[in-house]
Each structure stands twice: as C-alpha cells, then as structure tokens.
Design a protein around this motif. Structure first.
Motif: not given
Length: 335
Positions: A167, A208-209, A212, A215-216, A296-299, A302, A306
């Motif tokens: 990561k 899904k990493g 994330k 998005l970040k 800080s995306p929400t579930t 994401v 995805h």
C-alpha cells in the motif's frame, strides 16, 4: 508412452533468438533470485566477505527504495533481448482511449496468468509501444515485496520498472501526481492457480484495496484485459478442495506467493517443459474511469466504484472477446 515432437533443425535465426530471450526470462523468474542469493552467501563465506559487507550496508541504506518508486534504468528496458521476447508470442498493446498525461492512473491488469508475460512485456520494456501510445506517462508495475529481498536481484528488478505492491508503494507512486501510472495485477498470486487455457476466472470480488487507493489519490481507474495470457501455459489440475490446491493455498499463505505447477513446451521439443507456448497476447487498455479524490471514502463509496470498475472490465472483455478467439458463450467469472 508419450510421443516427443522435436523442433526442426532448420529454424530461422530470429526464431532461435526469440526462444533464447524467453528462456532467459523464464530463468529470471524461476531461478535468478535464488542464484543471486547463492552468490551473496558464497561471497560472505569466501575471501570476498568485505564486498558482501559493503553490499550489506548498501542494502540496509537502500531497503525502502522498492517502496518509493524504485530505480528504473532506460538502458535495461531497451535491451534488444526484450524485442525478441515480444516477438516470441508475440505481445501486442492495444489502446481504446487516450490517457491524458495531466492525470495519474491506476491500471488494473487481468488476468494474472502464470508468469504475467503480458504485463512484463508491455510495462517493463520499451518494445510494445507504450510511450508512443500513451505519451507523457510513466508505468510502474507493482509486484510482491518478496522479490526485493534478494540481493542483486532487487537491483535488476527495479531497473526494469518493477516496484513493490505494498500500500505504501502504490501510494508513493500515485502521490507523484500527473503522468504516473500504477499497474497492479489485481488477481495476484491466488489467481495464478486458475491460469490455464480457456480459464476466464478472475479473483476480483473481494479485492478492493486498489479502489480505496484510487479514491484516496484521485487516480483514474483503467481496466486492462490481456487476451491470451492464460493460453501460454498448461497447469496441473488443481480444483478447489483437491490435495494439490490445498497444499498450494497453504504455501501461499505461509510464503506470500503461489506455486502453480505449470508446463508447456521445451527448447528443442514441443511436448513438455517450462517454456511457454507461442500464442499471441493482446493486452487491451480500456477507457479511464474518472475518480474524484476522497481522502476518507465510506464503505458504500468504495463498493459503488468497485462495482463500476467490474462493469467496465466486463464490458471491455465482451466488446473484444470475439476478435481474440473467445466463443460467444465465454464470459468472465468473478470470484
């Protein structure tokens, strides 16, 4: 009794060069890291211990480089051997949309195959036209951190543009801003155990990493499908629940990488060996999915992105499958 089909004697020199190039590539994947470790151990135990000590100091000081963009070398990426490597299959890189160098991108590469030949040929060499197709972009192929623990081999791997898939490493590359491209083989080691001719199974549903991270950093997502990647090696039957698969999964969890029991052809005969088949590979780069930066995306956010990525990947496959020999009834299976 197995009948052995030997290669003809009168093979053109260029095809012999292609075979030699791919033999070298297979050797680097299977044995070069271990050979490099052996050389280092011999240096420690012999009269060259001072050299080993100096390199050990260098290794200590340079340990984080694979996590911080690596150390690519244009000379290595342009070795003539990679042109012969490309022509052996051959490998083709195909663009479906422009990628604006003012943005940065995260490319999801599918499928893994056994030895990710398409990803290496397209993103670690200069012979399939990446720079011409996507001017202003610099690709980084992310691989298991395991490979960068071997002395000497790590220098060679980084020179081709390989970096860690951690990561931290992906974040570092994407944080460089416009013009960088992180290439991640989404299915990873687990998917390599599914790699065999005709397989359309992708390990994607629980991965899904990369979403994330996109998005970040506000990195546009680009699905990539490599037709032919699974056709170049056969693999020992290892269905889910079999003894072979259970052993492979256990080793993968312990060591962090998979051990597909693959086979194809040899150097001087076509009946068995670890040389890949001469089957064409067509790597199709899809259209970018615009991603707005979200620290800080929400579930839910994401999951939504995805699913859109999977839809775009499936659409890319369906649009091109007939052109590259996939029957109408062939569809991707997401696991």
């Amino acid at each position: 009794m197995v009948k052995i089909e030997f290669a003809p004697i009168n093979i053109p020199l260029n095809r012999r060069m292609q075979t030699a190039a791919v033999l070298y590539w297979v050797f680097t994947f299977l044995f070069l890291a271990q050979c490099c470790m052996g050389v280092y151990v011999l240096a420690v135990l012999s009269g060259y211990w001072h050299f080993a000590a100096l390199y050990g100091l260098w290794l200590y000081l340079d340990w984080d480089t694979p996590q911080t963009g690596g150390r690519r070398c244009a000379w290595v990426r342009k070795w003539t051997i990679w042109r012969h490597f490309r022509d052996y299959f051959p490998i083709h890189l195909i663009k479906t949309s422009d990628l604006d160098p003012k943005n940065h991108y995260l490319l999801g590469f599918h499928p893994h195959g056994v030895l990710v030949a398409g990803a290496f040929g397209n993103f670690c060499t200069e012979y399939t036209g990446f720079q011409e197709l996507f001017p202003g972009l610099t690709p980084y192929l992310h691989v298991l951190p395991f490979w960068f623990r071997f002395p000497f081999f790590r220098e060679y791997a980084m020179s081709a543009g390989l970096v860690s898939c951690s990561k931290e490493s992906v974040s570092h590359v994407l944080s460089q801003g416009a013009g960088v491209v992180s290439v991640i083989v989404i299915g990873g080691a687990e998917e390599s155990l599914e790699a065999r001719p005709g397989s359309l199974t992708l390990q994607t549903l629980h991965r899904k990493g990369f979403i994330k991270l996109a998005l970040k950093h506000g990195a546009h997502l680009v699905p990539v499908f490599s037709f032919g990647e699974n056709e170049i090696f056969n693999q020992l039957e290892n269905p889910e629940g079999s003894v072979v698969r259970n052993i492979q999964n256990t080793l993968r969890k312990i060591m962090g990488f998979a051990l597909p029991l693959f086979h194809a052809r040899g150097v001087f005969q076509y009946s068995f060996g670890v040389m890949p088949f001469r089957k064409p590979i067509y790597t199709i780069v899809g259209k970018p999915i615009v991603v707005e930066q979200n620290a800080s995306p929400t579930t839910e956010e994401v999951d939504k992105l995805h699913q859109r990525y999977l839809d775009e990947l499936n659409g890319l496959f369906e649009e091109h499958k007939a052109q590259y020999g996939i029957p109408e009834q062939g569809h991707l299976v997401f696991k």
